[in-house]
Design an enzyme around this catalytic site. Structure first.
Site, PDB file in Angstrom:
ATOM      1  N   ASP A  11     -15.915  37.581 -24.864  1.00 15.74           N
ATOM      2  CA  ASP A  11     -17.189  38.263 -24.627  1.00 15.74           C
ATOM      3  C   ASP A  11     -17.432  39.384 -25.631  1.00 15.74           C
ATOM      4  O   ASP A  11     -16.496  39.934 -26.208  1.00 15.74           O
ATOM      5  CB  ASP A  11     -17.211  38.857 -23.207  1.00 15.74           C
ATOM      6  CG  ASP A  11     -16.048  39.820 -22.977  1.00 15.74           C
ATOM      7  OD1 ASP A  11     -14.911  39.445 -23.307  1.00 15.74           O
ATOM      8  OD2 ASP A  11     -16.277  40.946 -22.484  1.00 15.74           O
ATOM      9  N   GLU A  12     -18.688  39.705 -25.780  1.00 15.89           N
ATOM     10  CA  GLU A  12     -19.152  40.905 -26.504  1.00 15.89           C
ATOM     11  C   GLU A  12     -18.418  41.138 -27.826  1.00 15.89           C
ATOM     12  O   GLU A  12     -18.086  42.275 -28.152  1.00 15.89           O
ATOM     13  CB  GLU A  12     -18.970  42.148 -25.600  1.00 15.89           C
ATOM     14  CG  GLU A  12     -19.746  42.080 -24.320  1.00 15.89           C
ATOM     15  CD  GLU A  12     -19.451  43.235 -23.362  1.00 15.89           C
ATOM     16  OE1 GLU A  12     -20.401  43.733 -22.741  1.00 15.89           O
ATOM     17  OE2 GLU A  12     -18.264  43.629 -23.222  1.00 15.89           O
ATOM     18  N   SER A  13     -18.228  40.059 -28.603  1.00 15.93           N
ATOM     19  CA  SER A  13     -17.592  40.233 -29.916  1.00 15.93           C
ATOM     20  C   SER A  13     -18.680  40.592 -30.932  1.00 15.93           C
ATOM     21  O   SER A  13     -18.957  39.835 -31.856  1.00 15.93           O
ATOM     22  CB  SER A  13     -16.863  38.954 -30.319  1.00 15.93           C
ATOM     23  OG  SER A  13     -15.617  38.905 -29.694  1.00 15.93           O
TER      24      SER A  13
END
Ligand code: TNX
Length: 534
Positions: free
Chosen positions: A340-342
């Site tokens: 997530d949220e890279s």
């Protein structure tokens, strides 16, 4: 003739006297009429028929097991340990070849799965016996949770209480609607000791959940010992949000947790978040960074600023080692790789990275779970996407033939505040009052994502703002029983009906010493209501 009649009368009299003596000796009061249909069970069982009477546990009651396996014995012991402290009774556990006499529990394995599957059970209660049968041991364990809720709430107390210990008679047939019913605990942002995690496991087991997802690594801390990369915990585990001392689980401690969960038929899903959310690793090993420089440890709460250097081979050596060690510690089928949220990983780097990590997980005999962003990559049908933010990602998973875990932030994030006055938690996805957390259906939430595509439901607790067990409990209760019911009962749900059952849990929460949020929306029952039929 006269003599014979006198003799008969004498015998009759004697018999009456003996019967009276026997009755007054055993001193068994008649069973109290009770209505099983009025019990307040969470999750609500699939079917229930009441027969209007009750079974009473007394100091002679034995837990009989049909069969003599160590696993059955352990389940019997678990039930005994739940009943002993408050009743003060011995609650012996015994294997038996045949159906026991009157007055006892009888736990049996039926072998044939039928509609009950791996976790279903049938509980049939008469004045004479409480018979719990299931095709699998897990079903017996789930059924025991029902037995707990059919007893007065004070059964949860740790010291002897006044009886009577009566259970309403009838039959319950029950099995889960979804195979995966979980909660997540973030032990990275704040670290929680083994005993806290065990309590968390016990609490979710009470509501028949079967998955504990542990978020073991994030920017603020690496919490699981990896022997081939020791600095991950020695350096990367030594702090947490706000700069406290952090901590980590040795492999031995972690195995203890896995076993503790397994004894409660709960699978631990370990998560190592990557390629983003990796500052603790990047700070522990300079070579994982593109510029070859170790970062500083991080104790703030921003997200999306860190990334493994996806173009470096050493990163894959690192991941291979981590997954190999983690897989060896994991009897369950899943390894969660985050994803997530890279925000600082370019999409053209992110996609091949996830593809490669998926292959590594599979090489070690496990199935990959990732947050919904991983659907950007090429998901194998055995991989699972955890929907938390973007509906189109859940749809992409289905298009690739992968299953979906439903964890919508707006509904199922237990770190979201109840309302603007809640002391802990965040509200970026909104406030989630107890009713809102319950009023939704996973199977109709995202267009095109139906029950067949859904592995199950999970409610995550992120812990940027949560520092101890009391705060964990306050955010988790009373929402968690609702998530457990959504996942187990899988039917249309009715808040007006549910809130009454939830309100009746108050005495149970208190007996279990749970620090719950006493929402105004719930009609909290001031005490255990008597469920006697008048
Ligand atoms: C988003 S949910 C995150 C977490 C945060 C959480 C706080 C997800 C996959 N990522 O990193 O802790 O919000 O609510």
């Amino acid at each position: 003739m006269r003599n014979k009649t006198q003799h008969t009368t004498c015998i009759q009299l004697l018999t009456m006297v003996v019967m009276f003596a026997v009755l007054s000796c055993t001193n068994t009061p008649p069973p109290t009429p009770k209505d099983l249909a009025k019990e307040n069970l969470i999750p609500k069982p699939v079917s229930l028929t009441a027969t209007g009477s009750s079974f009473a546990i007394n100091d002679q009651t034995v837990i009989y097991l049909q069969g003599n396996t160590a696993e059955l014995q352990q389940i019997g012991n678990y039930l005994a340990e739940k009943l002993k402290p408050a009743t003060g009774f011995g609650m012996q556990v015994q294997a038996t070849e045949e159906a026991p006499a009157s007055g006892h529990f009888y736990l049996t394995l039926t072998g044939d799965k039928g509609q009950y599957g791996d976790e279903g059970y049938e509980l049939s209660i008469s004045e004479e016996q409480v018979k719990l049968s299931a095709p699998k041991p897990a079903g017996l364990f789930r059924g025991i949770q029902t037995i707990r809720q059919l007893l007065p709430a004070k059964i949860e107390l740790g010291t002897p209480q006044e009886g009577p210990w009566e259970i309403a008679t009838g039959t319950i047939r029950d099995y889960p609607g979804y195979a995966y019913r979980g909660a997540m605990l973030d032990v990275s942002r704040h670290f929680f000791q083994v005993d806290d995690v065990k309590r968390f496991i016990d609490l979710i087991a009470t509501y028949k959940m079967n998955i504990l997802h542990l978020h073991l690594a994030d920017d603020q801390g690496w919490r699981i010992e990896i022997k081939s990369w020791p600095n991950l915990t020695l350096h990367g585990g030594q702090t947490q949000v706000g700069g406290g001392e952090g901590g980590y689980y040795t492999q031995e401690q972690y195995t203890d947790l896995v076993n503790y969960a397994q004894e409660r038929y709960i699978t631990i899903v370990p998560e190592i978040d990557m390629p983003g959310h990796t500052n603790a690793a990047l700070s522990s090993y300079a070579e994982l960074n593109c510029d070859g420089k170790a970062t500083k440890l991080y104790t703030g709460t921003d997200v999306g600023f860190s990334t493994l250097c996806t173009k470096k081979e050493v990163v894959y050596v690192f991941i291979e080692d981590v997954i190999r060690e983690l897989a060896a510690l994991t009897p369950g089928p899943y390894i969660h790789v985050g994803g997530d949220e890279s925000h600082v990983t370019a999409l053209e780097d992110y996609i091949p990275f996830i593809n490669r990590v998926q292959d590594i997980v599979q090489t070690h005999g496990k199935m990959m779970i990732g947050w919904d962003e991983v659907t950007e990559a090429r998901l194998n049908p055995t991989s699972v996407a955890q929907y938390w933010a973007k509906a189109e990602n859940a749809q992409k998973a289905v298009a690739q033939g992968a299953k979906v875990i439903i964890s919508p932030a707006k509904k199922a994030y237990m770190d979201m505040q109840y309302d603007s006055t809640t002391q802990w938690g965040l509200h970026w996805a909104g406030y989630i009052e107890v009713d809102s957390g319950y009023i939704w259906n996973p199977a109709t939430l995202v267009e095109g994502v139906t029950k067949e595509n859904i592995l199950g439901v999970e409610a995550p607790l992120w812990t940027e703002t949560i520092t101890n067990m009391e705060e964990i409990e306050y955010m988790v209760f009373p929402r968690l029983p609702g998530y457990a019911e959504i996942a187990w009962s899988a039917g249309p749900n009715d808040w007006e009906e549910y809130k009454v059952r939830l309100g009746q849990q108050k005495a149970r929460f208190e007996a279990m010493d749970i620090n719950y949020y006493p929402s105004d929306l719930v009609p909290w029952a001031s005490q255990d209501t008597t469920k006697e039929v008048h």
